[in-house]
Design a protein around this motif. Structure first.
Motif, PDB file in Angstrom:
ATOM      1  N   LEU A 201      -5.882   9.449  -4.784  1.00  0.00           N
ATOM      2  CA  LEU A 201      -5.741   8.992  -3.398  1.00  0.00           C
ATOM      3  C   LEU A 201      -6.979   8.229  -2.929  1.00  0.00           C
ATOM      4  O   LEU A 201      -6.863   7.209  -2.247  1.00  0.00           O
ATOM      5  CB  LEU A 201      -5.505  10.187  -2.471  1.00  0.00           C
ATOM      6  N   ILE A 202      -8.139   8.702  -3.294  1.00  0.00           N
ATOM      7  CA  ILE A 202      -9.377   8.023  -2.896  1.00  0.00           C
ATOM      8  C   ILE A 202      -9.445   6.635  -3.512  1.00  0.00           C
ATOM      9  O   ILE A 202      -9.777   5.653  -2.836  1.00  0.00           O
ATOM     10  CB  ILE A 202     -10.602   8.872  -3.286  1.00  0.00           C
ATOM     11  N   GLY A 203      -9.112   6.516  -4.782  1.00  0.00           N
ATOM     12  CA  GLY A 203      -9.132   5.211  -5.450  1.00  0.00           C
ATOM     13  C   GLY A 203      -8.165   4.220  -4.823  1.00  0.00           C
ATOM     14  O   GLY A 203      -8.512   3.054  -4.593  1.00  0.00           O
ATOM     15  N   ILE A 204      -6.972   4.660  -4.534  1.00  0.00           N
ATOM     16  CA  ILE A 204      -5.978   3.777  -3.913  1.00  0.00           C
ATOM     17  C   ILE A 204      -6.418   3.366  -2.514  1.00  0.00           C
ATOM     18  O   ILE A 204      -6.277   2.203  -2.125  1.00  0.00           O
ATOM     19  CB  ILE A 204      -4.590   4.451  -3.910  1.00  0.00           C
ATOM     20  N   ALA A 205      -6.993   4.294  -1.758  1.00  0.00           N
ATOM     21  CA  ALA A 205      -7.456   3.982  -0.404  1.00  0.00           C
ATOM     22  C   ALA A 205      -8.549   2.911  -0.434  1.00  0.00           C
ATOM     23  O   ALA A 205      -8.549   1.987   0.396  1.00  0.00           O
ATOM     24  CB  ALA A 205      -7.962   5.237   0.293  1.00  0.00           C
ATOM     25  N   ILE A 206      -9.450   2.998  -1.383  1.00  0.00           N
ATOM     26  CA  ILE A 206     -10.512   1.985  -1.497  1.00  0.00           C
ATOM     27  C   ILE A 206      -9.910   0.620  -1.791  1.00  0.00           C
ATOM     28  O   ILE A 206     -10.273  -0.385  -1.172  1.00  0.00           O
ATOM     29  CB  ILE A 206     -11.541   2.407  -2.577  1.00  0.00           C
ATOM     30  N   TRP A 207      -8.956   0.556  -2.725  1.00  0.00           N
ATOM     31  CA  TRP A 207      -8.328  -0.734  -3.048  1.00  0.00           C
ATOM     32  C   TRP A 207      -7.609  -1.317  -1.825  1.00  0.00           C
ATOM     33  O   TRP A 207      -7.684  -2.516  -1.567  1.00  0.00           O
ATOM     34  CB  TRP A 207      -7.337  -0.583  -4.205  1.00  0.00           C
TER      35      TRP A 207
ATOM     36  N   SER B 283       0.837  -1.202   0.000  1.00  0.00           N
ATOM     37  CA  SER B 283       0.000   0.000   0.000  1.00  0.00           C
ATOM     38  C   SER B 283       0.871   1.251   0.000  1.00  0.00           C
ATOM     39  O   SER B 283       0.506   2.273  -0.588  1.00  0.00           O
ATOM     40  CB  SER B 283      -0.968   0.001   1.176  1.00  0.00           C
ATOM     41  N   GLU B 284       2.031   1.164   0.617  1.00  0.00           N
ATOM     42  CA  GLU B 284       3.000   2.264   0.564  1.00  0.00           C
ATOM     43  C   GLU B 284       3.429   2.494  -0.885  1.00  0.00           C
ATOM     44  O   GLU B 284       3.552   3.630  -1.337  1.00  0.00           O
ATOM     45  CB  GLU B 284       4.204   1.938   1.450  1.00  0.00           C
ATOM     46  N   ALA B 285       3.642   1.403  -1.612  1.00  0.00           N
ATOM     47  CA  ALA B 285       3.981   1.537  -3.035  1.00  0.00           C
ATOM     48  C   ALA B 285       2.828   2.185  -3.794  1.00  0.00           C
ATOM     49  O   ALA B 285       3.048   3.038  -4.665  1.00  0.00           O
ATOM     50  CB  ALA B 285       4.317   0.175  -3.631  1.00  0.00           C
ATOM     51  N   GLY B 286       1.588   1.807  -3.450  1.00  0.00           N
ATOM     52  CA  GLY B 286       0.425   2.428  -4.093  1.00  0.00           C
ATOM     53  C   GLY B 286       0.349   3.915  -3.804  1.00  0.00           C
ATOM     54  O   GLY B 286       0.065   4.720  -4.704  1.00  0.00           O
ATOM     55  N   HIS B 287       0.612   4.271  -2.560  1.00  0.00           N
ATOM     56  CA  HIS B 287       0.634   5.692  -2.216  1.00  0.00           C
ATOM     57  C   HIS B 287       1.695   6.422  -3.024  1.00  0.00           C
ATOM     58  O   HIS B 287       1.467   7.526  -3.514  1.00  0.00           O
ATOM     59  CB  HIS B 287       0.937   5.873  -0.729  1.00  0.00           C
ATOM     60  N   ASN B 288       2.851   5.814  -3.160  1.00  0.00           N
ATOM     61  CA  ASN B 288       3.921   6.474  -3.901  1.00  0.00           C
ATOM     62  C   ASN B 288       3.656   6.486  -5.397  1.00  0.00           C
ATOM     63  O   ASN B 288       4.120   7.385  -6.091  1.00  0.00           O
ATOM     64  CB  ASN B 288       5.267   5.858  -3.539  1.00  0.00           C
TER      65      ASN B 288
ATOM     66  N   ILE C  25      -4.655  -0.319   6.416  1.00  0.00           N
ATOM     67  CA  ILE C  25      -5.879   0.460   6.466  1.00  0.00           C
ATOM     68  C   ILE C  25      -5.609   1.813   7.115  1.00  0.00           C
ATOM     69  O   ILE C  25      -6.092   2.842   6.670  1.00  0.00           O
ATOM     70  CB  ILE C  25      -7.003  -0.299   7.221  1.00  0.00           C
ATOM     71  N   LEU C  26      -4.818   1.794   8.172  1.00  0.00           N
ATOM     72  CA  LEU C  26      -4.488   3.024   8.864  1.00  0.00           C
ATOM     73  C   LEU C  26      -3.808   4.030   7.942  1.00  0.00           C
ATOM     74  O   LEU C  26      -4.121   5.222   7.974  1.00  0.00           O
ATOM     75  CB  LEU C  26      -3.562   2.719  10.060  1.00  0.00           C
ATOM     76  N   ILE C  27      -2.902   3.557   7.103  1.00  0.00           N
ATOM     77  CA  ILE C  27      -2.188   4.497   6.222  1.00  0.00           C
ATOM     78  C   ILE C  27      -2.930   4.768   4.931  1.00  0.00           C
ATOM     79  O   ILE C  27      -2.526   5.633   4.170  1.00  0.00           O
ATOM     80  CB  ILE C  27      -0.735   4.022   5.942  1.00  0.00           C
TER      81      ILE C  27
END
Length: 186
Positions: free
Chosen positions: A92-98, A43-48, A183-185
């Motif tokens: 950001l919203i799309g990545i958070a949902i995934w 998920s960190e990779a997704g954020h980046n 989930i937290l991040i």
């Protein structure tokens, strides 16, 4: 015609450097997360990856903002920065949902993670995101650059959370912490 401050070469240089560094770290975090079975690192990779998108959007917006106003565009192209900030938020919203969907799956089907890898890669990410945030802080003050700065600052904090999660897993052995921290991040 409206007159506004012009985007600088410094902004463009900072965005280019930030993009390359973020892309390299995204690949590192993804492959390390895959190897360590860590959803938090993936998920960190997704954020980046969303950071890389934000940086590209900002770079394009800086380019368009530097174009002068004309008879049809009396405000010039300064709204490009606002559009880039909006698209950044949507990513950001799309990545958070995934991430949340994948975390729920991981709660049901846990994977053993390698917390040492999580912590080492996340430590590199804290340094990289922190340096990029500092460079963006000095690069400019328009809404476009501000949105990327806030995004990178938030990612610095979420990457620090991955380190905490890895530390907690290492010393407690509770692997449910990995999806919980993802989930937290998110």
């Amino acid at each position: 015609m409206h007159v506004h401050g012009e985007p600088t070469a410094k902004m463009q240089r900072v965005l280019r450097i930030s993009f390359v560094a973020t892309l390299c770290y995204t690949a590192l975090a993804f492959f390390a997360g895959w190897h360590a079975h860590s959803l938090a690192l993936i998920s960190e990779a997704g954020h980046n990856a969303s950071d890389a998108l934000a940086l590209i959007l900002s770079f394009v917006a800086v380019y368009f903002q530097s174009r002068p106003p004309n008879e049809q565009k009396t405000f010039g192209y300064h709204r490009a920065g606002v559009l880039a900030a909006f698209l950044n938020a949507l990513a950001l919203i799309g990545i958070a949902i995934w991430i949340v969907v994948e975390a729920v799956y991981r709660f049901e089907h846990p994977h053993a993670v390698k917390p040492n890898i999580m912590m080492m890669v996340a430590a590199a990410g804290v340094v990289m995101n922190g340096v990029i945030a500092a460079m963006l802080w000095t690069a400019g003050r328009d809404v476009n650059i501000r949105s990327v700065f806030i995004h990178m600052l938030g990612d610095t904090l979420s990457t620090a959370a991955v380190i905490l999660g890895g530390f907690a897993i290492l010393y407690s052995g509770m692997i449910w912490i990995d999806p919980a921290f993802s989930i937290l991040i998110a």
